[in-house]
Motif scaffolding. Structure first.
Motif, mmCIF file in Angstrom:
data_model
loop_
_atom_site.group_PDB
_atom_site.id
_atom_site.type_symbol
_atom_site.label_atom_id
_atom_site.label_comp_id
_atom_site.label_asym_id
_atom_site.label_seq_id
_atom_site.Cartn_x
_atom_site.Cartn_y
_atom_site.Cartn_z
ATOM 1 N N MET A 1 6.442 -3.679 -3.219
ATOM 2 C CA MET A 1 5.833 -2.447 -2.732
ATOM 3 C C MET A 1 5.491 -1.481 -3.861
ATOM 4 O O MET A 1 5.109 -0.337 -3.610
ATOM 5 C CB MET A 1 6.780 -1.751 -1.734
ATOM 6 C CG MET A 1 7.283 -2.625 -0.592
ATOM 7 S SD MET A 1 5.961 -3.429 0.352
ATOM 8 C CE MET A 1 5.118 -2.021 1.033
ATOM 9 N N VAL B 1 7.223 -7.553 2.568
ATOM 10 C CA VAL B 1 6.547 -6.814 1.506
ATOM 11 C C VAL B 1 5.061 -7.185 1.504
ATOM 12 O O VAL B 1 4.668 -8.261 1.973
ATOM 13 C CB VAL B 1 7.173 -7.095 0.130
ATOM 14 C CG1 VAL B 1 8.624 -6.627 0.082
ATOM 15 C CG2 VAL B 1 7.075 -8.564 -0.234
ATOM 16 N N THR B 2 4.247 -6.289 0.979
ATOM 17 C CA THR B 2 2.808 -6.454 1.077
ATOM 18 C C THR B 2 2.342 -7.681 0.305
ATOM 19 O O THR B 2 2.640 -7.838 -0.883
ATOM 20 C CB THR B 2 2.084 -5.222 0.522
ATOM 21 O OG1 THR B 2 2.776 -4.050 0.941
ATOM 22 C CG2 THR B 2 0.654 -5.181 1.020
ATOM 23 N N TYR C 1 3.368 -2.493 5.153
ATOM 24 C CA TYR C 1 3.903 -3.841 5.051
ATOM 25 C C TYR C 1 2.898 -4.886 5.523
ATOM 26 O O TYR C 1 1.942 -4.593 6.230
ATOM 27 C CB TYR C 1 5.175 -3.951 5.890
ATOM 28 C CG TYR C 1 6.191 -2.883 5.605
ATOM 29 C CD1 TYR C 1 6.854 -2.821 4.379
ATOM 30 C CD2 TYR C 1 6.488 -1.907 6.559
ATOM 31 C CE1 TYR C 1 7.785 -1.833 4.118
ATOM 32 C CE2 TYR C 1 7.428 -0.909 6.307
ATOM 33 C CZ TYR C 1 8.063 -0.872 5.088
ATOM 34 O OH TYR C 1 8.988 0.111 4.832
ATOM 35 N N LEU D 1 12.937 -4.239 6.245
ATOM 36 C CA LEU D 1 12.636 -5.496 5.570
ATOM 37 C C LEU D 1 13.814 -6.451 5.411
ATOM 38 O O LEU D 1 13.611 -7.632 5.104
ATOM 39 C CB LEU D 1 12.048 -5.193 4.183
ATOM 40 C CG LEU D 1 10.685 -4.480 4.196
ATOM 41 C CD1 LEU D 1 10.273 -4.089 2.784
ATOM 42 C CD2 LEU D 1 9.614 -5.354 4.833
#
Length: 659
Positions: free
Chosen positions: A394, A332-333, A323, A371
């Motif tokens: 993701m 989220v990335t 993350y 998350l």
């Protein structure tokens, strides 16, 4: 009741379509025995070869009865002597060992008035004697039975254990010759009688594919044999169903595979017990980002070596933070954070992608719980919106792993029942977990039936989204703090077996690291042994449409009203209950093993005892009883019906051997 009954036919089609037939290539050896115009007990070498025939004959007064096997008249006669062992006599090829091949043999008429020529072809035998006999340890045997009145006209065995059977005709004429052929390559074994394929079997156990002796013979019979050939095996086009949309089973090292094991490996003190319980899979962590690349690589290689030594399939858990962070909270990335994280995955994949012990990758541990505090649009789409946001942000994890290691399964632990469908872009195989044993409930008084709901929703999501399926993760722990307590033996048995009735493809409980040694031995390993004992049926043909019960509906309120949403965050569960028809009084499934025995697996989903009558249809030759493989108790059957009383949350594993 099985939520995947609708795909049972698809499972059967997939089971029969794993690859095109193995075909014979170049002839390696052949003997038509035509050179023997006169009778001779000395068989000598095979024509044009250095290899020679060895013989397994009866021993009388310490001397071999050499004339029990003799050639003459252009054929070979194999006989036995009543009262003098061995009674499975035959010949083997001395001077040649082979791992893959195609053997064909004409099984001629019987020389006995009261029985047929009970022939056997053997291969991959550890010794020549085993290749010349039938049901000998350390060898495969294809037996052409004398009695064709039932469903076991042809039997494929390993040692004395039947692996698969085939049906040829209603009766066998002892005066008629038959052409018997077996093709074996890797873990696949196919058998033909008179040009018709009657067995197509994939081995599920490791360590049986090595080269060995070949031979043939009889079993308590005297009869003729002719036209022996051994050819190279030419593989058909084989596929491994590891891509989304394929129907199970899962595969490992080319074999159909039902993972049974634990999250975390055993300690040295209980390693032998873990293996003896039938465990074949574990989840192993990869060192995190605080370690150096050299340390991470060394750890992976050490783990892979351990797994290879003990023949264990590994689900790798990458020790990295997937993350990004916003205001100190995970999210989220972000796009700019993806490249260095991909580089870390590639570092791991450089070793694991080519390692034969790699089974899959467990990418996330309950990403919804991590998350959801950061998700901004909860009030608009709630669970669905959260899952879609996670899947989009993701998704790079799934694509990175599949591009480099396409045959491994991506298996995140998805936490919330209502996100299984919308998080499907992140997995091949869902890895759901649920722990319904709470301290507030006495043993067998809690909501154990929720594992059936959980498994049914996971099955529905896999089917609707075209994913492969799910492996279930019941809870094992007696050292974990919090509101949960350790499951008892009967509770763990139920929470491990009940998901199978919904179509699970494996059972890997969480978490051995939270189990004391006494709990492992008293609860965990006994249940693992029970699961392992049923593995041949669990990898068999799905026949759920052939069984019903009089308890296929829910008749108690607590099974009719089930949770709509459960956010699996401690102290934050706010559950709305709705009417549901997912969990009946009794859940069950039916699996056919290739040896034509059936497993009727049934669980009582209620807190009270339950009398159930099961009705089987469309199966010929049903017996007058079944055997429960949990308690090994015989249960009467009549006219396709079986009635039993199941204790609260009881498990029954009825094995039914048809005639």
């Amino acid at each position: 009741m099985n939520r995947l009954t609708a795909v049972s036919v698809a499972m059967l089609v997939a089971a029969c379509a794993w690859g095109q037939d193995i075909t014979p290539g170049r002839t390696l050896l052949a003997d038509d025995f035509a050179r023997f115009t006169e009778g001779s007990a000395d068989l000598g070498r095979l024509p044009g070869a250095e290899a020679s025939w060895g013989k397994r004959v009866p021993i009388i007064n310490g001397e071999p009865m050499d004339n029990a096997i003799r050639a003459g008249g252009g054929a070979l006669t194999v006989g036995y002597a009543s009262g003098h062992a061995p009674f499975d006599t035959g010949v083997w090829v001395e001077g040649l060992n082979i791992a893959d091949g195609v053997i064909s043999l004409t099984v001629g008429p019987s020389h006995m008035a009261d029985r047929c020529n009970n022939a056997s072809i053997s291969y991959r035998a550890h010794t020549g004697e085993a290749a010349a006999g039938s049901r000998q340890k350390g060898a495969y045997h294809v037996d052409l039975a004398g009695d064709w009145s039932g469903s076991r006209d042809v039997i494929l065995r390993y040692g004395g254990d039947a692996l698969a059977v085939g049906n040829v005709a209603e009766a066998r004429d002892r005066a008629q010759a038959h052409r018997l052929s077996v093709a074996f390559r890797g873990d696949r074994h196919s058998v033909w009688v008179d040009g018709v394929k009657v067995i197509d079997y994939w081995e599920i156990d490791a360590g049986r594919a090595a080269a060995g002796f070949v031979g043939f013979g009889g079993w308590y019979s005297i009869g003729a044999f002719d036209d022996f050939t051994l050819s190279e095996a030419v593989a058909g086009v084989e596929r491994r169903p590891s891509v989304p949309g394929a129907d199970g089973p899962l595969f490992f090292q080319g074999r159909p595979f039902f993972p049974i094991g634990t999250y975390n490996p055993p300690d040295e003190d209980d390693l032998d017990e873990w293996v003896a319980a039938g465990c074949n899979t574990t989840v192993l962590g990869v060192a995190g980002e605080s370690a150096t690349p050299e340390q991470r690589a060394a750890g992976i290689r050490a783990s892979a070596d351990w797994a290879a030594k003990h023949e264990v399939a590994v689900i790798w858990f990458p020790g990295m933070d997937f993350y990004s962070s916003v205001d100190g909270k995970p999210t989220v990335t972000r796009p700019e954070d993806i490249p260095p994280k991909v580089a870390l995955l590639h570092e791991m994949l450089a070793i694991t992608a080519s390692d034969p012990q790699t089974f899959g990758y467990c990418t996330f541990d309950e990403p919804e719980n991590v998350l959801y505090p950061t998700y901004k649009d909860w009030d608009q789409k709630k669970d669905q919106g959260l899952a879609e946001w996670i899947a989009e942000g993701m998704g790079w994890t799934f694509s990175t792993l599949k591009q480099t290691d396409p045959d491994a399964y991506v298996m995140p632990i998805v936490a919330w029942w209502t996100t299984y469908k919308d998080l499907a872009p992140l997995y091949d195989v869902n890895f759901p977990n649920h722990y319904p044993t709470l301290k507030e409930h006495a043993p067998l008084r809690g909501n154990l039936y929720e594992v059936v709901l959980d498994a049914a929703l996971a099955a529905d999501a896999a089917r609707e989204t075209g994913r492969i399926g799910f492996v279930y993760m019941p809870g094992i722990f007696d050292l974990m703090p919090g509101r949960w307590r350790a499951a008892t033996l009967r509770e763990l048995r139920y929470t491990s077996f009940a998901p199978i009735t919904q179509g699970v493809l494996g059972v890997v409980p969480w978490r051995l690291g939270y189990c004391s040694m006494s709990y492992r031995r008293a609860v965990v390993y006994p249940v693992m042994r029970e699961l392992s004992r049923l593995r041949p049926w669990l990898l068999g043909e799905w026949c759920d449409g052939l069984v019903t019960s009089d308890r296929d509906d829910a008749t108690v309120e607590y099974l009719r009203r089930l949770p709509k949403r459960v956010r699996l965050v401690e102290n934050e569960e706010k559950t709305e209950t709705v009417e549901a028809d997912v969990v009946p009084d009794c859940s069950h499934c039916l699996r056919r093993r290739p040896d034509n025995t059936y497993l009727l697996l049934a669980v009582n989903n209620r807190r009270e005892p339950l009398e159930v009558t099961f009705t089987l249809s469309g199966i010929d030759g049903l017996p007058d009883h079944a055997v429960d493989y949990i308690e090994y108790a015989s249960v009467p059957m009549a006219d396709g019906k079986l009635t039993d009383t199941l204790e609260p949350f009881a498990v029954r594993a009825y094995v039914i051997e048809v005639r």
